[in-house]
Design an enzyme around this catalytic site. Structure first.
Site, PDB file in Angstrom:
ATOM      1  N   CYS A 180       9.887  18.187  15.702  1.00 13.49           N
ATOM      2  CA  CYS A 180      11.236  18.705  15.902  1.00 13.49           C
ATOM      3  C   CYS A 180      11.436  20.003  15.109  1.00 13.49           C
ATOM      4  O   CYS A 180      10.801  20.215  14.084  1.00 13.49           O
ATOM      5  CB  CYS A 180      12.329  17.738  15.452  1.00 13.49           C
ATOM      6  SG  CYS A 180      12.211  16.122  16.196  1.00 13.49           S
ATOM      7  N   TRP A 211      11.159  16.448  19.464  1.00 11.00           N
ATOM      8  CA  TRP A 211       9.954  15.776  19.941  1.00 11.00           C
ATOM      9  C   TRP A 211      10.189  14.305  19.646  1.00 11.00           C
ATOM     10  O   TRP A 211      10.269  13.906  18.485  1.00 11.00           O
ATOM     11  CB  TRP A 211       8.721  16.301  19.186  1.00 11.00           C
ATOM     12  CG  TRP A 211       7.430  15.752  19.715  1.00 11.00           C
ATOM     13  CD1 TRP A 211       6.678  16.268  20.729  1.00 11.00           C
ATOM     14  CD2 TRP A 211       6.736  14.587  19.253  1.00 11.00           C
ATOM     15  NE1 TRP A 211       5.570  15.492  20.925  1.00 11.00           N
ATOM     16  CE2 TRP A 211       5.578  14.459  20.047  1.00 11.00           C
ATOM     17  CE3 TRP A 211       6.985  13.627  18.272  1.00 11.00           C
ATOM     18  CZ2 TRP A 211       4.663  13.421  19.874  1.00 11.00           C
ATOM     19  CZ3 TRP A 211       6.074  12.588  18.103  1.00 11.00           C
ATOM     20  CH2 TRP A 211       4.926  12.497  18.902  1.00 11.00           C
ATOM     21  N   GLY A 219      12.030  14.401  11.152  1.00  8.55           N
ATOM     22  CA  GLY A 219      11.293  13.450  10.327  1.00  8.55           C
ATOM     23  C   GLY A 219      11.433  12.053  10.895  1.00  8.55           C
ATOM     24  O   GLY A 219      11.827  11.883  12.048  1.00  8.55           O
ATOM     25  N   GLU A 272      -6.063  19.276  26.308  1.00  2.00           N
ATOM     26  CA  GLU A 272      -4.664  19.349  25.868  1.00  2.00           C
ATOM     27  C   GLU A 272      -3.810  20.282  26.723  1.00  2.00           C
ATOM     28  O   GLU A 272      -2.624  20.054  26.863  1.00  2.00           O
ATOM     29  CB  GLU A 272      -4.543  19.680  24.384  1.00  2.00           C
ATOM     30  CG  GLU A 272      -4.912  21.069  23.978  1.00  2.00           C
ATOM     31  CD  GLU A 272      -4.740  21.293  22.467  1.00  2.00           C
ATOM     32  OE1 GLU A 272      -3.839  20.721  21.859  1.00  2.00           O
ATOM     33  OE2 GLU A 272      -5.546  22.066  21.910  1.00  2.00           O
TER      34      GLU A 272
HETATM   35  O1  M6R Z   1      -1.311  22.173  11.773  1.00  2.00           O
HETATM   36  P1  M6R Z   1      -2.598  21.434  11.705  1.00  2.00           P
HETATM   37  O2  M6R Z   1      -3.781  22.316  11.724  1.00  2.00           O
HETATM   38  O3  M6R Z   1      -2.650  20.456  10.575  1.00  2.00           O
HETATM   39  O4  M6R Z   1      -2.626  20.579  13.042  1.00  2.00           O
HETATM   40  C1  M6R Z   1      -3.652  19.668  13.317  1.00  2.00           C
HETATM   41  C2  M6R Z   1      -3.639  19.279  14.768  1.00  2.00           C
HETATM   42  O5  M6R Z   1      -2.440  18.668  15.104  1.00  2.00           O
HETATM   43  C3  M6R Z   1      -3.862  20.483  15.697  1.00  2.00           C
HETATM   44  O6  M6R Z   1      -5.039  21.146  15.396  1.00  2.00           O
HETATM   45  C4  M6R Z   1      -3.910  20.014  17.165  1.00  2.00           C
HETATM   46  O7  M6R Z   1      -5.044  19.250  17.387  1.00  2.00           O
HETATM   47  C5  M6R Z   1      -3.842  21.213  18.111  1.00  2.00           C
HETATM   48  N1  M6R Z   1      -2.982  20.914  19.214  1.00  2.00           N
HETATM   49  C6  M6R Z   1      -5.151  21.587  18.665  1.00  2.00           C
HETATM   50  O8  M6R Z   1      -5.098  22.659  19.546  1.00  2.00           O
END
Ligand code: M6R
Length: 613
Positions: free
Chosen positions: A2, A75, A102, A493
């Site tokens: 969110c 979200w 949150g 994705e």
């Molecule tokens: O912000 P972060 O790098 O911690 O996020 C981790 C994953 O949520 C993020 O890499 C996710 O897998 C992406 N959608 C990949 O493209």
């Protein structure tokens, strides 16, 4: 997840909030809402769908004039995405309205208790419970709203960034955070609150990052911050370095494409001031005070999620090859719950683009509690992970808006490569000549990425041929194995095509059963130690009539004679190949998704920062 935005000052709040919500839509886009105070009182407007749906809904309402307001883009966690579950949430007496990012873990107990007291709930959300819990405290204790918030925060369990408005104090916003980010922009007699700085940058570059367990009260044009123990703090005002153009599309059709194309610059930015090959110098300022611990660590543990975890896998190869320290790469979500063996001699590296991923944050806290040194590799300056770690290096990729991570991945690998080279050199496991040779090669990477990007039109043609495939297999070995995983993740994705990444040699142990003339197999078959082996794997796929798309080193003729399509990338040191070989895979997934009519920047069910576990 969110995104939240709030404004109080002399300007019209609504346009500022709507624009801000659009900037934060990457954090969630299933419903949106705003609350404003005008002559008619405190009004909440909300709508299922994107911020643009909310905007359409608001055009029917005439002029909504208010110099204070709060907004939210959601979200869904508790309750399906619909108008009712959208934020802001009113208190029962409709005197207060609240936005929340949150999760409140003990909402069920609180809700039962409130129901027994006669409260009625409109939505299925934990956030409405939170609002009504504050309202109940306010009513029963006959205290100020600020005090009620403070008391409530002692009782709620979970994560929150909240902002509350009160009809009885139409110039006041009350905000608090724990676990979810909240940035306060300080303008001239006006304040902006948001989940990150992107909605703020256009108005002011002076920001305060609210800390966990802090409550901010903006009243009558002035700001006061206290801890939840009621102790006033002296907030530090940071200067934002971000440029407005960095968060706009700049002529590209999608943020993802823009971010793919930004990679020559983002990698160069990441190395700027750190790498000076000509003089054989490599310095990561964030490591300086911790080099001793790093060098003498018994083990390096890398923890992250998603694409960042893939960058961690590349780093495992880098650290073990150059510095000869054993490395473990852990999904943060598994690490945090499996009682891992960690001690003071471990050096933990947490990787995160957003710096807000809940599982990675929890993994950090766990490792910290066991005495390990924690180093962060984050993109977002001032983010929760950047602040929770002992030290760190920013990736300097600039804001990444597309949900699919692209430039953040290559910037993460760039930082991790520099760390591995520094470590290897300091430990004496890399000779001076090899070190200097690698530094020189690393410096050439941005221009080699630029060259690689020129394949875009060719990849677009290939994409048209495979856009209707139902499955894809991505295979690579060594440094290219994590790239295979990343290529598969990118495709699934954003295009919703099922894709799997595998170490090429593992194919024989199962995935080979999937191969027929319908199955596109993407090989990353660059000239490296395992090249010959990968060539054999390509032959095995060809024998079973699979369609072969191969990423190869420029000039390769062997694979060219076997593959249906080849994508040639410039030659580089084996350890740096992921920085180039991932580029065609990003572009392939982008075009396939566009051709399938998918929302590339905001794929279904996803959000950019996963601030819930
Ligand atoms: O912000 P972060 O790098 O911690 O996020 C981790 C994953 O949520 C993020 O890499 C996710 O897998 C992406 N959608 C990949 O493209």
């Amino acid at each position: 997840m969110c995104g939240i935005v709030a404004y109080v000052g002399q300007k019209e709040a609504l346009p500022i909030i709507i624009k801000g919500l659009k900037r934060l839509e990457y954090r969630g886009y299933d419903s949106a809402g705003v609350a404003l105070i005008d002559q008619e009182g405190l009004n909440v407007y909300k709508k299922k769908g994107k911020v643009s749906e909310l905007e359409n809904h608001l055009t029917d309402k005439g002029t909504l004039s208010s110099t204070i307001g709060i907004g939210h883009t959601r979200w869904a966690t508790h309750g399906e995405p619909n108008d009712v579950n959208a934020h802001p949430h009113y208190s029962s007496n409709e005197k207060f309205a609240m936005i929340h990012n949150g999760i409140i873990e003990n909402y069920d107990v609180l809700k039962t208790d409130l129901k027994n007291k006669g409260y009625v709930f409109q939505s299925d959300t934990d956030s409405e419970v939170f609002m009504k819990f504050i309202e109940d405290i306010h009513k029963n204790n006959d205290c100020s709203l600020e005090e009620a918030v403070r008391l409530a925060l002692h009782k709620v369990v979970g994560a929150y960034a909240i902002v509350i408005m009160n009809i009885e104090e139409p110039d006041t916003l009350i905000a608090a955070r724990k676990g979810s980010p909240l940035v306060i922009g300080v303008g001239k007699g006006e304040y902006f609150l948001a989940s990150d700085a992107t909605p703020i940058i256009e108005y002011t570059n002076q920001v305060i990052y609210l800390d966990d367990y802090e409550i901010a009260v903006i009243r009558n044009g002035s700001l006061q911050i206290k801890t939840i123990e009621n102790v006033e703090t002296n907030p530090y005002i940071n200067k934002l370095e971000m440029e407005l153009e960095a968060i706009e599309k700049g002529g590209y059709e999608h943020f993802m494409l823009k971010e793919i194309y930004e990679q020559p610059r983002s990698i160069a930015d990441c190395m700027r001031g750190r790498l000076d090959a000509k003089n054989g110098r490599l310095v990561l300022g964030g490591l300086r005070d911790y080099m001793n611990k790093f060098q003498n660590a018994d083990r390096i543990i890398i923890t992250a999620c998603g694409t960042s975890w893939h960058a961690g896998l590349v780093a495992e190869y880098l650290f073990e090859e150059f510095a000869r320290i054993p490395v473990e790469v852990e999904y943060a979500s598994e690490f945090r719950y499996r009682n891992p063996v960690v001690n003071e001699k471990d050096f933990v590296i947490a990787i995160s683009q957003s710096g807000e991923t809940a599982d990675t944050l929890a993994a950090i806290e766990l490792a910290k509690s066991k005495g390990a040194t924690i180093f962060g590799v984050c993109n977002v300056v001032g983010s929760s992970i950047a602040r929770a770690t002992h030290a760190g290096s920013y990736t300097h990729a600039g804001p990444e808006i597309g949900v699919a991570s692209t430039k953040a991945f290559t910037a993460q690998i760039s930082v991790l490569t520099m760390m591995a080279l520094m470590l290897g050199y300091q430990r004496g496991t890399l000779t001076e000549s090899k070190y200097v040779q690698l530094l020189n090669e690393l410096e050439k990477i941005p221009s080699k990425v630029e060259e690689t990007l020129q394949m875009n039109p060719h990849i677009e043609e290939i994409s048209a041929e495979y856009k209707d495939a139902r499955n894809f297999l991505y295979l690579g070995r060594g440094y290219n194995f994590p790239v295979a995983l990343e290529g598969a993740l990118k495709l699934k994705e954003i295009s919703y095509i099922h894709a799997e990444g595998y170490p090429a040699a593992e194919m024989k142990h199962g995935p080979i059963a999937l191969i027929d003339e319908e199955m596109p197999v993407v090989f990353i078959a660059t000239k490296d130690n395992s090249y010959e082996k990968v060539v054999s794997n390509i032959q095995e796929v060809k024998a079973r009539k699979g369609k072969i798309i191969a990423v190869v080193t420029e000039g390769d003729t062997t694979v060219k004679s076997m593959a249906d399509h080849v994508l040639e990338i410039p030659d580089t040191a084996e350890a740096f190949v992921p920085l180039l070989s991932v580029i065609p895979l990003q572009i392939l997934s982008y075009h396939i998704a566009v051709m399938r009519g998918c929302n590339v920047d905001q794929p279904r069910n996803l959000a950019k920062s996963v601030t819930v576990e």
